[in-house]
Motif scaffolding. Sequence first.
Motif, PDB file in Angstrom:
ATOM      1  N   SER A  35      -3.520 -10.235  -9.558  1.00  0.00           N
ATOM      2  CA  SER A  35      -3.529  -9.810  -8.124  1.00  0.00           C
ATOM      3  C   SER A  35      -2.872  -8.185  -7.858  1.00  0.00           C
ATOM      4  CB  SER A  35      -3.277 -10.574  -7.015  1.00  0.00           C
ATOM      5  OG  SER A  35      -4.375 -11.658  -7.154  1.00  0.00           O
ATOM      6  N   ILE A  36      -3.060  -7.394  -7.220  1.00  0.00           N
ATOM      7  CA  ILE A  36      -2.200  -6.235  -6.785  1.00  0.00           C
ATOM      8  C   ILE A  36      -1.681  -6.178  -5.662  1.00  0.00           C
ATOM      9  CG2 ILE A  36      -4.265  -4.913  -6.191  1.00  0.00           C
ATOM     10  CD1 ILE A  36      -2.716  -2.462  -7.662  1.00  0.00           C
ATOM     11  N   HIS A  37      -0.402  -6.052  -5.399  1.00  0.00           N
ATOM     12  CA  HIS A  37       0.274  -5.995  -4.014  1.00  0.00           C
ATOM     13  C   HIS A  37       0.517  -4.534  -3.650  1.00  0.00           C
ATOM     14  CE1 HIS A  37       3.772  -7.419  -1.595  1.00  0.00           C
ATOM     15  NE2 HIS A  37       3.413  -6.743  -0.868  1.00  0.00           N
ATOM     16  N   LEU A  38      -0.210  -4.253  -2.245  1.00  0.00           N
ATOM     17  CA  LEU A  38      -0.024  -2.764  -1.955  1.00  0.00           C
ATOM     18  C   LEU A  38       0.831  -2.923  -0.540  1.00  0.00           C
ATOM     19  CD1 LEU A  38      -3.782  -1.771  -1.963  1.00  0.00           C
ATOM     20  CD2 LEU A  38      -2.424  -1.396  -3.633  1.00  0.00           C
ATOM     21  N   ARG A  39       1.429  -1.709  -0.259  1.00  0.00           N
ATOM     22  CA  ARG A  39       2.595  -1.421   0.576  1.00  0.00           C
ATOM     23  C   ARG A  39       1.801  -0.286   1.107  1.00  0.00           C
ATOM     24  NH1 ARG A  39       8.878  -1.526   1.186  1.00  0.00           N
ATOM     25  NH2 ARG A  39       8.413  -3.643   0.456  1.00  0.00           N
ATOM     26  N   HIS A  40       1.522  -0.226   2.404  1.00  0.00           N
ATOM     27  CA  HIS A  40       0.788   0.638   3.116  1.00  0.00           C
ATOM     28  C   HIS A  40       1.885   1.369   3.988  1.00  0.00           C
ATOM     29  CE1 HIS A  40      -3.145  -0.933   2.360  1.00  0.00           C
ATOM     30  NE2 HIS A  40      -2.372  -1.971   2.373  1.00  0.00           N
ATOM     31  N   LEU A  41       2.127   2.854   3.686  1.00  0.00           N
ATOM     32  CA  LEU A  41       3.154   3.627   4.505  1.00  0.00           C
ATOM     33  C   LEU A  41       2.376   4.510   5.244  1.00  0.00           C
ATOM     34  CD1 LEU A  41       5.643   4.133   1.393  1.00  0.00           C
ATOM     35  CD2 LEU A  41       5.605   2.318   2.878  1.00  0.00           C
TER      36      LEU A  41
END
Length: 238
Positions: free
Chosen positions: A226-232
């Motif tokens: 799984s990939i962990h995304l941070r949305h800025l």
Amino acid sequence: MLADGSTSHALGQLASGFLAEGQSRAAILDFILGQLPRWRDRPDRPLRTSETMLTSQLCAHLNSAARKTPGWDCLQFRVEEADETHVSRKIDLVAAAAGDALIVQGRSYSDFETILPIECKRLPIPVGSGRDEREYVVTRVGVGGGIQRYKEGKHGAAHVRAALIAYVQEQSFDHWLALISGWIHDLHTSGTPGWSVADALVTHGQDPTAGIAVHESVHSRNSLPSIHLRHLWVKMTL
């Protein structure tokens, strides 16, 4: 400072040649977040609206800020970098070592390697032939969506942490969060393979005064971790 679970700015956590164990990529993202309003508000920044120009400007600003900030001169940023797995595809913005190899959570990265891939999108997506208003998430044709590219492994297949930057040019953060949540919900309820309620964005915090917001999401991938995304997100007009 972000309210409701704010992201702390990690100045001083980076030392030459090393990023702090367990916080390295998160620290880079904190650094970028802190620079977004400073970049936007620079009086010498030419006013542009296109994604390509905005990302190029941001890259230049981040490189200058990293070079001038103690502890961050071990880092550089580049635009339109080839993806390591799908070399014909380009990543909008990447963080990489500057000069000497950089140790990130026990692994050494040379300046030729990507430490953190970042996709950039305008909100709203420009109207045009072949464009999809849902492009932050997915596209009707091909794999052009920001989240979709990561989820399908077309971007960042070699990574388990990545980011999306949104240049919010109209409407509020809440408006876009509601739309994006609705698009993801529709993908799930329509039976689109691979999409579920688990793909939804979770609000991490926002600072209305600075015009920035942070969301997090985690996405399963076929045959990949799984990939962990941070949305800025940065509001381009306050």
